[in-house]
Structures are given as structure tokens and as C-alpha cells.
Design a protein around this motif. Structure first.
Motif, mmCIF file in Angstrom:
data_model
loop_
_atom_site.group_PDB
_atom_site.id
_atom_site.type_symbol
_atom_site.label_atom_id
_atom_site.label_comp_id
_atom_site.label_asym_id
_atom_site.label_seq_id
_atom_site.Cartn_x
_atom_site.Cartn_y
_atom_site.Cartn_z
ATOM 1 N N THR A 131 70.104 84.053 57.562
ATOM 2 C CA THR A 131 71.431 84.196 56.950
ATOM 3 C C THR A 131 71.335 83.962 55.439
ATOM 4 O O THR A 131 70.406 83.317 54.953
ATOM 5 N N GLU A 132 72.322 84.469 54.728
ATOM 6 C CA GLU A 132 72.353 84.281 53.283
ATOM 7 C C GLU A 132 72.501 82.794 52.939
ATOM 8 O O GLU A 132 71.891 82.310 51.987
ATOM 9 N N GLU A 133 73.278 82.068 53.736
ATOM 10 C CA GLU A 133 73.456 80.631 53.499
ATOM 11 C C GLU A 133 72.122 79.889 53.655
ATOM 12 O O GLU A 133 71.780 79.035 52.837
ATOM 13 N N LYS A 134 71.398 80.206 54.720
ATOM 14 C CA LYS A 134 70.109 79.557 54.956
ATOM 15 C C LYS A 134 69.119 79.933 53.850
ATOM 16 O O LYS A 134 68.372 79.088 53.353
ATOM 17 N N GLN A 135 69.144 81.179 53.425
ATOM 18 C CA GLN A 135 68.241 81.598 52.360
ATOM 19 C C GLN A 135 68.566 80.885 51.054
ATOM 20 O O GLN A 135 67.657 80.471 50.333
ATOM 21 N N LYS A 136 69.827 80.723 50.746
ATOM 22 C CA LYS A 136 70.205 79.994 49.531
ATOM 23 C C LYS A 136 69.707 78.556 49.589
ATOM 24 O O LYS A 136 69.238 78.010 48.596
ATOM 25 N N LEU A 137 69.790 77.945 50.760
ATOM 26 C CA LEU A 137 69.273 76.589 50.946
ATOM 27 C C LEU A 137 67.753 76.561 50.730
ATOM 28 O O LEU A 137 67.233 75.663 50.064
ATOM 29 N N GLU A 140 67.160 76.880 46.968
ATOM 30 C CA GLU A 140 67.519 75.630 46.274
ATOM 31 C C GLU A 140 66.467 74.551 46.510
ATOM 32 O O GLU A 140 66.039 73.875 45.577
#
Length: 150
Positions: A131-137, A140
Motif C-alpha cells: 500500500t502507499e501508506e506502508k511504502q511511505k512508512l 520514512e
């Protein structure tokens, strides 16, 4: 979690018909999976551009499928361990064959380019359902841990 040694030569077994049938059915989904992997790679590329984290960007006309997304960093092992503590399972691909016990006995010579690459390579999570959220994490945490290590 990533290190292995090849002590003796293994075997290359062929797939049974049932597994081949399943594989053929999965090929129908390949275009969507490749498109998603390219989206993920694009986001990684944007995130790591203009940073000390080195990325390997293929030519635009290559048609890369992004089986892996590899970055190159100093202190690769420490970054791997720190990401793992955060629940981010990166991987290290691939161990140069000349360093594996099985091949050493044949007198394989040093491979300076492969060995230099191996010391710095780290594959970040790359799969179509990321997911985009997991990738952003992941991005980061990679940046945060990289800055701490440098």
C-alpha cells in the motif's frame, strides 16, 4: 535473516503439470502486477532522488518489471537490522558466488565489482499489494535510519 552459504551443488527440479497450470493462470495478472511495481518504483525513485541513498535507475526504454527495488548505501547491514527492528523486512540480493564455500573449492577468483556491489546493496519491500501508506512508512524509516547511521 538473509545470509546463506552454498556448501554443495543442488538440483533444478522441474515443475509438475499442476504447478505449470497455476503459473499460466497467474500470467494473466502479470501486466497489472508489473504496472503496480512500476508505480511503487516511481515513488521510491522520487523519495530517494537528491539524497545520499543511491538508486539504480534503468533506461526509460528498458521496460523494467521491478522484481526487486535495490538501493545502495554504506552501513548496509546496520540499516538492514534497524529496519527489521521496525518490522520492515528488506532483503539482500545476491551473494557473489565466488564467496560461497561450494565455489571457493574450485578456485573462483575475486570479483571486485560484484563484491563491492554486495557490500552496499539492500532490496526494499517490493510487491504489488504494497500500500502507499506502508511504502511511505518504509521510505520514512529508511531515511531516518540512514541519517542516524551516517
Amino acid at each position: 535473516g538473509w545470509y546463506y552459504e552454498m556448501i554443495e551443488l543442488g538440483f533444478n527440479y522441474r515443475l509438475p503439470d499442476l504447478a505449470c497450470s497455476l503459473g499460466l493462470s497467474q500470467l494473466k495478472r502479470a501486466p497489472q502486477g508489473i504496472a503496480r511495481r512500476r508505480e511503487i518504483a516511481s515513488l521510491y525513485n522520487q523519495a530517494f532522488q537528491n539524497t545520499p541513498i543511491e538508486i539504480i535507475k534503468p533506461s526509460e526504454d528498458v521496460g523494467h518489471a521491478y522484481h526487486l527495488y535495490v538501493i545502495q548505501v554504506e552501513n548496509r547491514k546496520a540499516l538492514y537490522q534497524d529496519l527489521r527492528k521496525q518490522g520492515i523486512y528488506s532483503q539482500i540480493h545476491y551473494i557473489p558466488v565466488n564467496t560461497l564455500p561450494y565455489y571457493k573449492k574450485f578456485g573462483y577468483q575475486k570479483m571486485p565489482v560484484a563484491e563491492a556491489y554486495y557490500k552496499r546493496c539492500l532490496s526494499l519491500p517490493m510487491y504489488p499489494s504494497l500500500t502507499e501508506e506502508k511504502q511511505k512508512l518504509i521510505i520514512e524509516q529508511t531515511m531516518r535510519e540512514f541519517e542516524v547511521l551516517c
